[in-house]
Design an enzyme around this catalytic site. Structure first.
Site, PDB file in Angstrom:
ATOM      1  N   VAL A  11       0.839  -1.204   0.000  1.00 46.16           N
ATOM      2  CA  VAL A  11       0.000   0.000   0.000  1.00 46.16           C
ATOM      3  C   VAL A  11       0.873   1.254   0.000  1.00 46.16           C
ATOM      4  O   VAL A  11       0.642   2.204  -0.747  1.00 46.16           O
ATOM      5  CB  VAL A  11      -0.956   0.001   1.224  1.00 46.16           C
ATOM      6  CG1 VAL A  11      -1.672   1.337   1.363  1.00 46.16           C
ATOM      7  CG2 VAL A  11      -1.957  -1.131   1.110  1.00 46.16           C
ATOM      8  N   ASP A  30      11.047   3.000   4.968  1.00 46.57           N
ATOM      9  CA  ASP A  30      10.809   1.666   5.525  1.00 46.57           C
ATOM     10  C   ASP A  30      12.001   1.290   6.389  1.00 46.57           C
ATOM     11  O   ASP A  30      13.145   1.668   6.073  1.00 46.57           O
ATOM     12  CB  ASP A  30      10.628   0.635   4.400  1.00 46.57           C
ATOM     13  CG  ASP A  30       9.842  -0.569   4.866  1.00 46.57           C
ATOM     14  OD1 ASP A  30       8.673  -0.707   4.468  1.00 46.57           O
ATOM     15  OD2 ASP A  30      10.398  -1.379   5.663  1.00 46.57           O
ATOM     16  N   PHE A 154      -8.520   1.257  -0.601  1.00 45.02           N
ATOM     17  CA  PHE A 154      -9.377   0.210  -1.168  1.00 45.02           C
ATOM     18  C   PHE A 154      -8.700  -0.390  -2.406  1.00 45.02           C
ATOM     19  O   PHE A 154      -9.361  -0.699  -3.394  1.00 45.02           O
ATOM     20  CB  PHE A 154     -10.752   0.789  -1.522  1.00 45.02           C
ATOM     21  CG  PHE A 154     -11.449   1.445  -0.355  1.00 45.02           C
ATOM     22  CD1 PHE A 154     -12.121   0.676   0.589  1.00 45.02           C
ATOM     23  CD2 PHE A 154     -11.395   2.817  -0.178  1.00 45.02           C
ATOM     24  CE1 PHE A 154     -12.747   1.273   1.681  1.00 45.02           C
ATOM     25  CE2 PHE A 154     -12.018   3.430   0.908  1.00 45.02           C
ATOM     26  CZ  PHE A 154     -12.699   2.654   1.839  1.00 45.02           C
ATOM     27  N   ASN A 213     -15.137  -4.382   2.913  1.00 47.47           N
ATOM     28  CA  ASN A 213     -14.592  -5.724   2.691  1.00 47.47           C
ATOM     29  C   ASN A 213     -15.585  -6.803   3.114  1.00 47.47           C
ATOM     30  O   ASN A 213     -15.686  -7.853   2.476  1.00 47.47           O
ATOM     31  CB  ASN A 213     -13.261  -5.891   3.429  1.00 47.47           C
ATOM     32  CG  ASN A 213     -12.117  -5.267   2.645  1.00 47.47           C
ATOM     33  OD1 ASN A 213     -12.285  -4.893   1.493  1.00 47.47           O
ATOM     34  ND2 ASN A 213     -10.966  -5.141   3.262  1.00 47.47           N
ATOM     35  N   ASN A 256     -18.869 -14.046  -8.917  1.00 46.64           N
ATOM     36  CA  ASN A 256     -18.335 -15.229  -9.610  1.00 46.64           C
ATOM     37  C   ASN A 256     -18.051 -16.329  -8.603  1.00 46.64           C
ATOM     38  O   ASN A 256     -17.220 -16.139  -7.708  1.00 46.64           O
ATOM     39  CB  ASN A 256     -17.037 -14.893 -10.351  1.00 46.64           C
ATOM     40  CG  ASN A 256     -17.257 -13.863 -11.431  1.00 46.64           C
ATOM     41  OD1 ASN A 256     -18.326 -13.828 -12.048  1.00 46.64           O
ATOM     42  ND2 ASN A 256     -16.291 -13.011 -11.642  1.00 46.64           N
ATOM     43  N   PRO A 257     -18.726 -17.468  -8.746  1.00 49.29           N
ATOM     44  CA  PRO A 257     -18.410 -18.558  -7.811  1.00 49.29           C
ATOM     45  C   PRO A 257     -17.010 -19.090  -8.081  1.00 49.29           C
ATOM     46  O   PRO A 257     -16.476 -18.932  -9.169  1.00 49.29           O
ATOM     47  CB  PRO A 257     -19.479 -19.610  -8.128  1.00 49.29           C
ATOM     48  CG  PRO A 257     -20.031 -19.270  -9.455  1.00 49.29           C
ATOM     49  CD  PRO A 257     -19.747 -17.824  -9.730  1.00 49.29           C
ATOM     50  N   GLY A 258     -16.415 -19.689  -7.097  1.00 51.55           N
ATOM     51  CA  GLY A 258     -15.054 -20.196  -7.254  1.00 51.55           C
ATOM     52  C   GLY A 258     -14.594 -20.921  -6.011  1.00 51.55           C
ATOM     53  O   GLY A 258     -15.414 -21.366  -5.194  1.00 51.55           O
ATOM     54  N   CYS A 265      -6.341  -9.214   2.431  1.00 55.24           N
ATOM     55  CA  CYS A 265      -7.337  -8.333   3.058  1.00 55.24           C
ATOM     56  C   CYS A 265      -8.574  -9.043   3.585  1.00 55.24           C
ATOM     57  O   CYS A 265      -8.853  -8.989   4.781  1.00 55.24           O
ATOM     58  CB  CYS A 265      -7.754  -7.256   2.074  1.00 55.24           C
ATOM     59  SG  CYS A 265      -6.594  -5.910   2.029  1.00 55.24           S
ATOM     60  N   LYS A 268      -8.181 -11.587   6.528  1.00 53.48           N
ATOM     61  CA  LYS A 268      -7.623 -10.899   7.709  1.00 53.48           C
ATOM     62  C   LYS A 268      -8.620  -9.901   8.289  1.00 53.48           C
ATOM     63  O   LYS A 268      -8.853  -9.870   9.496  1.00 53.48           O
ATOM     64  CB  LYS A 268      -6.332 -10.184   7.295  1.00 53.48           C
ATOM     65  CG  LYS A 268      -5.709  -9.301   8.352  1.00 53.48           C
ATOM     66  CD  LYS A 268      -4.376  -8.747   7.888  1.00 53.48           C
ATOM     67  CE  LYS A 268      -4.492  -7.512   7.054  1.00 53.48           C
ATOM     68  NZ  LYS A 268      -4.844  -6.280   7.748  1.00 53.48           N
TER      69      LYS A 268
HETATM   70  C1  UDX Z   1      -9.642  -6.564  -1.741  1.00 52.24           C
HETATM   71  C2  UDX Z   1     -10.627  -5.401  -1.969  1.00 52.24           C
HETATM   72  O1  UDX Z   1     -11.230  -5.552  -3.258  1.00 52.24           O
HETATM   73  C3  UDX Z   1      -9.915  -4.065  -1.853  1.00 52.24           C
HETATM   74  O2  UDX Z   1     -10.845  -3.013  -2.001  1.00 52.24           O
HETATM   75  C4  UDX Z   1      -9.284  -4.011  -0.456  1.00 52.24           C
HETATM   76  O3  UDX Z   1      -8.676  -2.805  -0.184  1.00 52.24           O
HETATM   77  C5  UDX Z   1      -8.299  -5.152  -0.310  1.00 52.24           C
HETATM   78  O4  UDX Z   1      -8.999  -6.388  -0.494  1.00 52.24           O
HETATM   79  P1  UDX Z   1      -7.819  -7.843  -3.177  1.00 52.24           P
HETATM   80  O5  UDX Z   1      -7.580  -8.671  -1.958  1.00 52.24           O
HETATM   81  O6  UDX Z   1      -6.632  -7.318  -3.923  1.00 52.24           O
HETATM   82  O7  UDX Z   1      -8.704  -6.549  -2.806  1.00 52.24           O
HETATM   83  O8  UDX Z   1      -8.629  -8.747  -4.198  1.00 52.24           O
HETATM   84  P2  UDX Z   1     -10.063  -8.772  -4.874  1.00 52.24           P
HETATM   85  O9  UDX Z   1      -9.934  -8.462  -6.307  1.00 52.24           O
HETATM   86  O10 UDX Z   1     -11.040  -7.992  -4.112  1.00 52.24           O
HETATM   87  O11 UDX Z   1     -10.397 -10.344  -4.744  1.00 52.24           O
HETATM   88  C6  UDX Z   1     -10.418 -10.974  -3.478  1.00 52.24           C
HETATM   89  C7  UDX Z   1     -10.675 -12.447  -3.608  1.00 52.24           C
HETATM   90  O12 UDX Z   1     -12.018 -12.696  -3.975  1.00 52.24           O
HETATM   91  C8  UDX Z   1      -9.828 -13.180  -4.645  1.00 52.24           C
HETATM   92  O13 UDX Z   1      -9.391 -14.392  -4.069  1.00 52.24           O
HETATM   93  C9  UDX Z   1     -10.768 -13.422  -5.799  1.00 52.24           C
HETATM   94  O14 UDX Z   1     -10.438 -14.555  -6.566  1.00 52.24           O
HETATM   95  C10 UDX Z   1     -12.075 -13.635  -5.045  1.00 52.24           C
HETATM   96  N1  UDX Z   1     -13.262 -13.344  -5.859  1.00 52.24           N
HETATM   97  C11 UDX Z   1     -13.503 -12.082  -6.302  1.00 52.24           C
HETATM   98  C12 UDX Z   1     -14.174 -14.364  -6.141  1.00 52.24           C
HETATM   99  O15 UDX Z   1     -13.978 -15.510  -5.753  1.00 52.24           O
HETATM  100  N2  UDX Z   1     -15.294 -14.054  -6.857  1.00 52.24           N
HETATM  101  C13 UDX Z   1     -15.557 -12.810  -7.308  1.00 52.24           C
HETATM  102  O16 UDX Z   1     -16.602 -12.623  -7.950  1.00 52.24           O
HETATM  103  C14 UDX Z   1     -14.632 -11.786  -7.028  1.00 52.24           C
END
Ligand code: UDX
Length: 437
Positions: A11, A30, A154, A213, A256-258, A265, A268
């Site tokens: 970040v 840092d 974000f 989140n 999106n399922p997965g 983030c 945690k």
């Molecule tokens: C997230 C938030 O989007 C961001 O705003 C925050 O500050 C930090 O956390 P990030 O962890 O980088 O960002 O990833 P993100 O793109 O949000 O995806 C998170 C997880 O959700 C991934 O493992 C992704 O594969 C999963 N995901 C996302 C799904 O399984 N289905 C979806 O439809 C979308």
């Protein structure tokens, strides 16, 4: 404007670099001297699209790196704190890094500063930082004024530069008009693009980050549950998610399922929310369920693979993708790694390939007994099952014709629902997706 960033992790580096691109004079600090000396040589410690180019354009010039807190504090009129706040075993956040940074900043202060907390930390941290700085200044007999601000980030990994430059909103939690105006000026370029600035108190700003989140993670867990149900009822989760998402009140994103969400983030921050709630004598049922469903989803995905392969002992499984999502080399809480561990425990031999995350996987999981391969083809030789775990671009257009000649058994498990079943089956592979019967 002179800005300092204390904590040049993911970040901090993105924030500092982007502010310098927008015209501010930025010092990124840092305590990790190795990291700082690498950055000074132009070596970027993370994979983030567009970041290297921005660093190259601004360093040296408006962007500088230092390992000295005194240097950072002397330079910045605005000092951002962006250090990591890991979750402890009891779900509370470890704020040691924040308070170490705060004490060092206070000890070096020689005049008015705006101290901005960007690290995700429990509601109340801003006020507690303020008290800490006040007490250090008092102890040192320094009569300076300062302002505390909460400005949550974000940023999505893999999209962080765009998310910084063009966010959906900027949240500023401030207590004084002076501080609010300084931070509003800092974000004037984004505001001019029509990006809403939400100004509020510190506690509310801190909660916005967690609440956002939680909502996003809830959408994923709920969709995963619905997808599992679709599978049992003969419905198609892809079409269900598309149709449901067309309702503007629900929205199309994050449906999106997965294999479940991962990353630094969501897992945690949701656990930290449980900790915050516990500290306040409250048990949030939905947030707990979001986490439980996510954990369960990895087990279900393992069972799905096992069902297609049969007995795992003596079988080879190819896993394509190790990062928790495409566009990053981050493997923290990656569902792919959790599934691989279960496959190994079940007796399978596992071959893996990822375009960016193999180095991190090897260094962070030295015990993971998998075969690292150079590409999709070498990973697929004599395999009994190909599992698509992370939807990297290069896995979205696989050459099934060629893969069919390499594998031992033509079995394809698509944990990201990237393909249509018929498009894969026509090459002689069996196809299993998520939420499709
Ligand atoms: C997230 C938030 O989007 C961001 O705003 C925050 O500050 C930090 O956390 P990030 O962890 O980088 O960002 O990833 P993100 O793109 O949000 O995806 C998170 C997880 O959700 C991934 O493992 C992704 O594969 C999963 N995901 C996302 C799904 O399984 N289905 C979806 O439809 C979308």
């Amino acid at each position: 404007m002179n800005i300092s960033i204390v904590g040049t992790g993911y970040v901090g580096l993105v924030t500092g670099t982007c502010f310098s691109e927008l015209g501010a004079n930025v010092v990124c600090m840092d305590t990790d001297e190795v990291k700082i000396s690498k950055l000074k040589k132009g070596i970027i410690p993370i994979y983030e699209p567009g970041l290297t180019e921005l660093v190259e354009r601004n360093y040296p010039g408006r962007l500088r790196f230092t390992s000295l807190i005194s240097d950072a504090v002397a330079h910045g009129d605005i000092i951002f704190i962006s250090v990591d706040t890991p979750t402890l075993a009891d779900n509370t956040s470890d704020l040691t890094n924040i308070y170490n940074a705060v004490r060092d900043i206070a000890l070096c202060m020689t005049g008015y500063k705006v101290i901005v907390n960007k690290s995700t930390s429990p509601v109340g941290t801003g006020q507690s930082i303020k008290r800490e700085i006040q007490s250090i200044l008092k102890m040192q007999g320094k009569p300076f004024d300062f302002d505390m601000v909460s400005n949550p980030e974000f940023l999505r990994e893999g999209n962080a530069v765009v998310d910084f430059m063009c966010p959906d909103r900027i949240v500023i939690g401030a207590e004084s008009i002076k501080a609010l105006e300084i931070i509003e000026e800092l974000y004037a370029r984004q505001a001019a693009l029509g990006i809403p600035l939400v100004s509020t108190d510190i506690e509310t700003a801190e909660m916005v980050k967690y609440a956002s989140n939680a909502f996003l993670a809830a959408k994923i867990s709920l969709m995963n549950e619905i997808a599992n149900l679709c599978e049992l009822c003969g419905s198609d989760a892809g079409i269900v998610s598309e149709a449901v998402g067309l309702d503007k009140r629900i929205g199309r994103h994050f449906l999106n399922p997965g294999p479940g969400f991962g990353g630094s983030c969501f897992p945690k921050d949701l656990r930290a929310m449980l900790g915050i709630a516990k500290d306040n004598g409250y048990t949030p049922k939905i947030i707990k369920s979001i986490i439980d469903v996510n954990e369960e989803q990895k087990v279900l995905m393992f069972r799905k693979i096992k069902k297609t392969v049969g007995r795992l002992k003596g079988k080879t499984v190819t896993v394509l993708g190790l990062s928790f999502k495409p566009g990053t080399d981050d493997i923290r809480e990656s569902p792919s790694i959790a599934i691989i561990r279960k496959l190994l425990d079940g007796g399978a031999k596992v071959k893996v390939y990822d375009p960016q995350a193999m180095k991190n996987t090897q260094s962070q999981n030295p015990d993971l007994n998998v075969q690292y391969c150079q590409n999709t083809f070498s990973a697929s030789i004599k395999t009994d099952c190909i599992v698509l775990a992370t939807e990297w671009d290069q896995f979205v257009c696989l050459d099934f014709d060629h893969l069919k000649k390499l594998v031992r058994t033509p079995v394809f498990v698509d944990l990201r629902n990237v393909y249509n079943s018929d498009d894969v089956k026509k090459y002689g592979f069996s196809y299993t997706g998520v939420g499709r019967s």
